[in-house]
Structures are given as C-alpha cells and as structure tokens.
Motif scaffolding. Structure first.
Motif, mmCIF file in Angstrom:
data_model
loop_
_atom_site.group_PDB
_atom_site.id
_atom_site.type_symbol
_atom_site.label_atom_id
_atom_site.label_comp_id
_atom_site.label_asym_id
_atom_site.label_seq_id
_atom_site.Cartn_x
_atom_site.Cartn_y
_atom_site.Cartn_z
ATOM 1 N N PRO A 35 0.831 -1.232 0.112
ATOM 2 C CA PRO A 35 -0.135 0.037 -0.022
ATOM 3 C C PRO A 35 0.673 1.111 -0.052
ATOM 4 O O PRO A 35 0.208 2.376 -0.414
ATOM 5 N N GLU A 36 2.029 1.088 0.657
ATOM 6 C CA GLU A 36 2.839 2.460 0.578
ATOM 7 C C GLU A 36 3.419 2.938 -0.915
ATOM 8 O O GLU A 36 3.794 3.922 -0.970
ATOM 9 N N GLU A 37 3.037 2.077 -1.907
ATOM 10 C CA GLU A 37 3.162 2.470 -3.174
ATOM 11 C C GLU A 37 2.197 3.313 -3.867
ATOM 12 O O GLU A 37 2.227 3.936 -5.016
ATOM 13 N N PHE A 38 1.055 3.351 -3.403
ATOM 14 C CA PHE A 38 -0.181 3.959 -3.929
ATOM 15 C C PHE A 38 0.205 5.532 -4.167
ATOM 16 O O PHE A 38 0.999 6.399 -3.339
ATOM 17 N N LYS A 39 -0.231 6.118 -5.089
ATOM 18 C CA LYS A 39 -0.102 7.733 -5.321
ATOM 19 C C LYS A 39 -1.192 8.333 -4.418
ATOM 20 O O LYS A 39 -2.013 7.764 -3.977
ATOM 21 N N ILE A 40 -0.470 9.643 -4.163
ATOM 22 C CA ILE A 40 -1.435 10.361 -3.277
ATOM 23 C C ILE A 40 -2.834 10.524 -3.530
ATOM 24 O O ILE A 40 -3.750 10.498 -2.995
ATOM 25 N N LYS A 41 -3.087 10.664 -5.146
ATOM 26 C CA LYS A 41 -4.534 10.679 -5.288
ATOM 27 C C LYS A 41 -5.239 9.438 -5.469
ATOM 28 O O LYS A 41 -6.556 9.581 -4.795
ATOM 29 N N HIS A 42 -4.475 8.404 -5.178
ATOM 30 C CA HIS A 42 -5.343 7.040 -5.017
ATOM 31 C C HIS A 42 -5.614 6.855 -3.593
ATOM 32 O O HIS A 42 -6.595 6.465 -3.169
ATOM 33 N N PHE A 43 -4.681 7.432 -2.763
ATOM 34 C CA PHE A 43 -4.707 7.308 -1.712
ATOM 35 C C PHE A 43 -5.968 8.079 -0.798
ATOM 36 O O PHE A 43 -6.734 7.629 -0.189
ATOM 37 N N LYS A 44 -6.143 9.226 -1.298
ATOM 38 C CA LYS A 44 -7.278 9.964 -0.824
ATOM 39 C C LYS A 44 -8.476 9.616 -1.257
ATOM 40 O O LYS A 44 -9.426 9.644 -0.582
ATOM 41 N N LYS A 45 -8.722 8.814 -2.518
ATOM 42 C CA LYS A 45 -9.866 8.139 -2.696
ATOM 43 C C LYS A 45 -10.335 6.829 -2.160
ATOM 44 O O LYS A 45 -11.388 6.708 -1.607
#
Length: 65
Positions: A35-45
């Motif tokens: 999960p630490e590989e997710f981009k910020i925009k994905h994280f926020k969603k």
C-alpha cells in the motif's frame, strides 16, 4: 486487519475500486500488497471509500511497521 480486508468490510470491491482509481486489476492487486506504493490521489480516494481520516488510514494501512 489489512487494507484489502478493510475494503471488503466496507463493501468496496476490487472491480469498483480499480475503475474508480483508473488502475487495472493486476496493478491494484500489486498496490494492495504494498500500500505504501499508492499515489497520493489514489490514497485520498481510498480514504473516502473507507470513510476514515487520512491519519487513520496512514497508521492502519499505509505505513509498514
């Protein structure tokens, strides 16, 4: 509980999430394993779909201890 289990508990399917994030299912599975590989925009969603704060998400699902 890991991120995949949390999503399942909230009723968020892999297909739904991959479509909303604009990721292929294999790529989403790769990110769910790390999960630490997710981009910020994905994280926020994802945080929105889990209905938790960003801080809770970081502590519980996105930062390896």
């Amino acid at each position: 509980m890991n991120l995949r289990e949390a999503l399942k508990e909230k009723g968020v399917t892999i297909l739904f999430l991959s479509e909303r994030l604009g990721l292929s299912r294999p790529t989403l599975f790769k990110y769910l394993d790390t999960p630490e590989e997710f981009k910020i925009k994905h994280f926020k969603k994802i945080v929105k779909y889990l209905d938790i704060t960003e801080r809770e998400a970081l502590i519980n699902y996105f930062i390896k201890s």
